[in-house]
Write a protein that holds these residues in place. Structure first.
Motif, PDB file in Angstrom:
ATOM      1  N   LEU A  60     -16.020 -34.853   6.339  1.00 57.04           N
ATOM      2  CA  LEU A  60     -17.160 -34.450   5.532  1.00 57.04           C
ATOM      3  C   LEU A  60     -17.220 -32.732   5.664  1.00 57.04           C
ATOM      4  N   ASP A  61     -16.485 -32.172   4.406  1.00 60.79           N
ATOM      5  CA  ASP A  61     -16.515 -30.806   4.298  1.00 60.79           C
ATOM      6  C   ASP A  61     -17.959 -30.426   3.587  1.00 60.79           C
ATOM      7  N   GLY A  62     -18.362 -29.381   4.183  1.00 66.29           N
ATOM      8  CA  GLY A  62     -19.692 -28.782   3.289  1.00 66.29           C
ATOM      9  C   GLY A  62     -20.762 -29.378   3.989  1.00 66.29           C
ATOM     10  N   SER A  63     -20.842 -29.680   5.166  1.00 63.99           N
ATOM     11  CA  SER A  63     -21.839 -30.469   5.738  1.00 63.99           C
ATOM     12  C   SER A  63     -23.307 -29.896   5.897  1.00 63.99           C
ATOM     13  N   ALA A  98     -17.141 -16.895  -3.737  1.00 62.91           N
ATOM     14  CA  ALA A  98     -16.914 -16.132  -2.411  1.00 62.91           C
ATOM     15  C   ALA A  98     -18.564 -16.099  -1.928  1.00 62.91           C
ATOM     16  N   ASN A  99     -18.747 -15.941  -0.503  1.00 65.35           N
ATOM     17  CA  ASN A  99     -20.133 -15.876   0.166  1.00 65.35           C
ATOM     18  C   ASN A  99     -20.244 -13.968   0.300  1.00 65.35           C
ATOM     19  N   GLU A 100     -20.905 -13.687  -1.085  1.00 69.28           N
ATOM     20  CA  GLU A 100     -20.911 -12.276  -1.090  1.00 69.28           C
ATOM     21  C   GLU A 100     -22.085 -11.604   0.005  1.00 69.28           C
ATOM     22  N   ARG A 119     -19.673 -18.348  -8.660  1.00 72.36           N
ATOM     23  CA  ARG A 119     -20.046 -19.861  -8.609  1.00 72.36           C
ATOM     24  C   ARG A 119     -19.725 -20.179  -7.098  1.00 72.36           C
ATOM     25  N   TYR A 120     -20.838 -20.209  -6.303  1.00 69.32           N
ATOM     26  CA  TYR A 120     -20.413 -20.764  -4.660  1.00 69.32           C
ATOM     27  C   TYR A 120     -21.566 -21.512  -4.135  1.00 69.32           C
ATOM     28  N   ILE A 121     -20.978 -22.691  -4.087  1.00 73.33           N
ATOM     29  CA  ILE A 121     -21.529 -24.187  -3.616  1.00 73.33           C
ATOM     30  C   ILE A 121     -21.915 -23.764  -2.032  1.00 73.33           C
ATOM     31  N   GLY A 122     -20.637 -23.423  -1.493  1.00 70.54           N
ATOM     32  CA  GLY A 122     -20.717 -23.648   0.061  1.00 70.54           C
ATOM     33  C   GLY A 122     -20.066 -24.775   0.361  1.00 70.54           C
ATOM     34  N   SER A 123     -19.565 -25.642  -0.426  1.00 73.13           N
ATOM     35  CA  SER A 123     -18.658 -26.729  -0.128  1.00 73.13           C
ATOM     36  C   SER A 123     -17.380 -26.491  -0.553  1.00 73.13           C
ATOM     37  N   PHE A 124     -16.395 -26.377   0.204  1.00 67.80           N
ATOM     38  CA  PHE A 124     -15.113 -25.959  -0.191  1.00 67.80           C
ATOM     39  C   PHE A 124     -14.637 -26.882  -1.278  1.00 67.80           C
ATOM     40  N   VAL A 125     -14.665 -28.098  -1.285  1.00 66.03           N
ATOM     41  CA  VAL A 125     -14.207 -29.119  -2.056  1.00 66.03           C
ATOM     42  C   VAL A 125     -14.893 -29.108  -3.310  1.00 66.03           C
ATOM     43  N   VAL A 168     -11.155 -18.487  -8.856  1.00 65.45           N
ATOM     44  CA  VAL A 168     -10.726 -18.308  -7.485  1.00 65.45           C
ATOM     45  C   VAL A 168     -11.729 -18.487  -6.670  1.00 65.45           C
ATOM     46  N   TYR A 169     -11.254 -19.089  -5.371  1.00 58.30           N
ATOM     47  CA  TYR A 169     -12.098 -19.336  -4.201  1.00 58.30           C
ATOM     48  C   TYR A 169     -11.589 -18.532  -3.107  1.00 58.30           C
ATOM     49  N   ILE A 170     -12.574 -17.475  -2.442  1.00 57.39           N
ATOM     50  CA  ILE A 170     -12.059 -16.581  -1.680  1.00 57.39           C
ATOM     51  C   ILE A 170     -12.783 -16.698  -0.461  1.00 57.39           C
ATOM     52  N   TYR A 171     -12.109 -16.894   0.584  1.00 53.39           N
ATOM     53  CA  TYR A 171     -12.736 -16.744   2.162  1.00 53.39           C
ATOM     54  C   TYR A 171     -11.947 -15.781   2.913  1.00 53.39           C
ATOM     55  N   PRO A 172     -11.980 -14.430   2.914  1.00 59.18           N
ATOM     56  CA  PRO A 172     -11.095 -13.801   3.649  1.00 59.18           C
ATOM     57  C   PRO A 172     -11.527 -13.856   5.175  1.00 59.18           C
ATOM     58  N   GLY A 195     -10.304 -15.583   9.364  1.00 54.59           N
ATOM     59  CA  GLY A 195     -10.879 -16.386   8.289  1.00 54.59           C
ATOM     60  C   GLY A 195     -11.660 -17.508   8.692  1.00 54.59           C
ATOM     61  N   LYS A 196     -12.135 -18.264   8.069  1.00 55.32           N
ATOM     62  CA  LYS A 196     -12.939 -19.489   8.377  1.00 55.32           C
ATOM     63  C   LYS A 196     -12.449 -20.960   8.262  1.00 55.32           C
ATOM     64  N   LEU A 197     -11.671 -21.018   7.183  1.00 57.84           N
ATOM     65  CA  LEU A 197     -11.130 -22.217   6.740  1.00 57.84           C
ATOM     66  C   LEU A 197     -10.143 -22.583   7.519  1.00 57.84           C
ATOM     67  N   ARG A 198      -9.844 -24.080   7.983  1.00 57.81           N
ATOM     68  CA  ARG A 198      -8.902 -24.275   8.788  1.00 57.81           C
ATOM     69  C   ARG A 198      -7.733 -24.849   7.969  1.00 57.81           C
ATOM     70  N   LEU A 199      -6.523 -24.121   8.586  1.00 60.46           N
ATOM     71  CA  LEU A 199      -5.348 -24.327   8.147  1.00 60.46           C
ATOM     72  C   LEU A 199      -4.822 -25.861   7.803  1.00 60.46           C
ATOM     73  N   TYR A 207      -6.125 -28.988   7.752  1.00 65.40           N
ATOM     74  CA  TYR A 207      -6.756 -30.020   7.055  1.00 65.40           C
ATOM     75  C   TYR A 207      -7.832 -29.540   5.839  1.00 65.40           C
ATOM     76  N   GLU A 208      -7.828 -27.843   5.720  1.00 64.78           N
ATOM     77  CA  GLU A 208      -8.408 -27.824   4.468  1.00 64.78           C
ATOM     78  C   GLU A 208      -7.574 -26.681   3.756  1.00 64.78           C
ATOM     79  N   ALA A 209      -7.146 -25.627   4.166  1.00 64.38           N
ATOM     80  CA  ALA A 209      -6.115 -24.948   3.324  1.00 64.38           C
ATOM     81  C   ALA A 209      -4.826 -25.291   2.847  1.00 64.38           C
TER      82      ALA A 209
HETATM   83  O1  F6P Z   1     -15.135 -25.515   5.910  1.00 67.79           O
HETATM   84  C1  F6P Z   1     -16.071 -24.788   6.048  1.00 67.79           C
HETATM   85  C2  F6P Z   1     -16.971 -24.526   4.734  1.00 67.79           C
HETATM   86  O2  F6P Z   1     -18.146 -25.405   5.118  1.00 67.79           O
HETATM   87  C3  F6P Z   1     -16.455 -24.744   3.422  1.00 67.79           C
HETATM   88  O3  F6P Z   1     -16.699 -25.928   2.980  1.00 67.79           O
HETATM   89  C4  F6P Z   1     -17.441 -23.785   2.684  1.00 67.79           C
HETATM   90  O4  F6P Z   1     -16.831 -23.272   1.647  1.00 67.79           O
HETATM   91  C5  F6P Z   1     -17.584 -22.708   3.742  1.00 67.79           C
HETATM   92  O5  F6P Z   1     -17.540 -23.193   4.991  1.00 67.79           O
HETATM   93  C6  F6P Z   1     -18.967 -22.190   3.733  1.00 67.79           C
HETATM   94  O6  F6P Z   1     -19.230 -21.135   4.549  1.00 67.79           O
HETATM   95  P1  F6P Z   1     -20.242 -19.828   4.638  1.00 67.79           P
HETATM   96  O7  F6P Z   1     -21.485 -20.735   4.926  1.00 67.79           O
HETATM   97  O8  F6P Z   1     -19.784 -19.136   5.611  1.00 67.79           O
HETATM   98  O9  F6P Z   1     -20.088 -19.350   3.303  1.00 67.79           O
END
Ligand code: F6P
Length: 350
Positions: A128-131, A221-223, A254-260, A272-276, A284-288, A290-292
Motif C-alpha cells: 500500500l503505497d502512499g499510506s 515534487a515535494n517543494e 501536481r503532487y498527491i504524495g502517493s507515488f502510484v 515528471v515525478y521527482i524525488y531527489p 533518495g526516499k523511494l525504494r529501488l 519495489y517502487e522505482a
Molecule cells: O513511498 C514513499 C511515498 O509515500 C510515495 O508514495 C510518495 O510519493 C512519497 O513517499 C511522499 O513523500 P513526502 O511525504 O516526503 O513527499
C-alpha cells in the motif's frame, strides 16, 4: 467501443476483455508456457480486488489509523498497510508460483517453502503505497515487481541470490485505488491498463498499449524540501516556473504524495515525478526494488524515462531489498531536461 484520448472507453453493453481472458490469450502466444505466470498475475489481481474492497469500506470497519508499530523503513505502519501486506502474501502463498516474497512491510524477504514448491518467481511489492493518504480518502496504490529464477538455480532462493537489476524484471505493475481502481502492467511487450468494474468484480481492458506523451506541463515534487535540493534541481524547477508562451510555461505542480497516483496521472497526461536525494533522505526516499524499478520498467515500455539523475534506474545494481534511490521519472523530454540541469549542462539564468 468508443475511443477518447486514444483510450477505449467504458460503454454500457460493450464487449470488454477481462484481465483473465487477456492473460490466457497472451499465454497461448508463448510456446511451451505452463501457465504459471498467468496464474501469478491472476493471484495478484485477486489480492488487489480484496485490498480494493478493504480500502473502499475502511472508514466503516475500523481500518483507518495506525497499528502502533513502526515498519522496517522507520515509518508508522497503518492498519491498511498491514492488511494489504497480509492479503498479498496470502494470495501468493496459496498460488504456489512464487518461491520468495519481498515486501515493504517486512524487514526480511519471506521464503514460501512448500514440500513440492515449483515456484520459479520472486515477487517484490509495496502493498500500500502512499499510506499517509489512506485515512483521508486520497488515491493510494500497490506496486509489484516480478523476477524469474533461472531454471538451473540450485539450492534455496534467498534475497541475496534473487537480487537483480531492474532490467531483469519479467513483469511489473501497479494498482491505483482512485476514483476507479485500475491495474496496469507490463511484461516487456507494451503497457496495458485494466479498470475494475465493481458490479461484476472483474478487471476489464480499458487502456490497451499505453504510450506516455513525449513532453508534458506537469511536475510532481515535494517543494517543501526545496531548500535542501541541489543547485541543478533548483534551476530546473525555476525554469519550469518561468513564463514562456512558446513552451506553455509556467508548468503546473501536481503532487498527491502517493507515488502510484502521481505516476499514473503523469503516465497518461505527460509529466515528471521527482524525488531527489535531500538532507533528510541522502539516498533518495523511494525504494529501488519495489517502487522505482517496476515503475521504470512500465515507463520505458510506454516510451518514457526513469533516471537516478545520473543513469537509468533499471541499470542500478541492488545491494539489499530495501535500498533507496533518487528518482526522476516520466515523459522523456522532461526527464532529459531535468538531468541536463542536474549535470550542470543547463543553468537557469532568470
Ligand atoms: O513511498 C514513499 C511515498 O509515500 C510515495 O508514495 C510518495 O510519493 C512519497 O513517499 C511522499 O513523500 P513526502 O511525504 O516526503 O513527499
Amino acid at each position: 467501443m468508443s475511443q477518447v484520448n486514444g483510450f477505449t472507453q467504458m460503454v454500457a453493453g460493450s464487449a470488454f476483455m477481462t484481465l483473465e481472458q487477456f492473460i490466457i490469450e497472451r499465454e497461448q502466444e508463448a510456446p511451451g508456457s505452463k501457465g504459471q505466470f498467468s496464474r501469478l498475475i491472476r493471484d495478484i489481481s485477486v489480492a488487489a480486488k480484496i485490498v480494493d474492497r478493504d480500502v473502499r469500506k475502511a472508514g466503516l470497519v475500523d481500518l483507518y489509523g495506525e497499528t502502533g508499530d513502526i515498519n522496517v523503513q522507520g515509518e508508522v505502519q497503518a492498519k491498511l498497510d498491514l492488511l494489504a501486506h497480509e492479503e498479498f502474501v496470502r494470495a501468493l502463498r496459496r498460488g504456489g508460483e512464487v518461491c520468495l516474497i519481498g515486501s515493504e512491510e517486512h524487514a526480511e524477504a519471506i521464503p514460501l517453502l512448500f514440500d513440492d514448491c515449483q515456484g520459479k518467481y520472486v515477487v517484490l511489492f509495496d502493498p500500500l503505497d502512499g499510506s499517509s493518504n489512506v485515512d483521508v480518502n486520497v488515491s493510494i496504490g500497490t506496486i509489484f515487481s516480478i523476477y524469474r529464477i533461472p531454471d538451473d538455480h540450485e539450492g534455496n532462493v534467498t534475497m541475496q541470490s534473487a537480487l537483480q537489476c531492474g532490467r531483469k524484471q519479467v513483469a511489473a505493475g501497479y494498482v491505483v485505488y482512485g476514483s476507479s481502481t485500475m491495474l496496469v502492467y507490463t511484461t516487456g511487450a507494451g503497457v496495458y491498463g485494466f479498470t475494475l468494474d465493481p458490479s461484476i468484480g472483474e478487471f476489464l481492458l480499458s487502456h490497451p498499449q499505453i504510450r506516455t506523451p513525449e513532453d508534458g506541463t506537469m511536475y510532481s515534487a515535494n517543494e517543501g524540501n526545496y531548500n535542501s535540493w541541489s543547485r541543478g534541481l533548483k534551476d530546473y524547477i525555476k525554469w519550469m516556473q518561468t513564463e514562456d508562451e512558446a513552451t506553455s510555461r509556467p508548468y503546473t505542480t501536481r503532487y498527491i504524495g502517493s507515488f502510484v497516483a502521481d505516476f499514473h496521472r503523469n503516465l497518461i497526461k505527460g509529466g515528471v515525478y521527482i524525488y531527489p536525494a535531500n538532507a533528510r533522505n541522502p539516498n533518495g526516499k523511494l525504494r529501488l526494488m519495489y517502487e522505482a524499478n517496476p515503475m521504470a520498467f512500465i515507463v520505458e515500455q510506454a516510451g518514457g524515462i526513469a533516471s537516478t539523475g545520473h543513469g537509468p534506474i533499471l541499470d542500478v545494481e541492488p545491494q539489499a531489498l530495501h535500498d533507496r534511490t533518487p528518482l526522476f521519472i516520466g515523459s522523456p523530454r522532461m526527464v532529459e531536461m531535468a538531468t541536463e540541469y542536474l549535470r550542470g549542462e543547463r543553468v537557469y539564468e532568470g
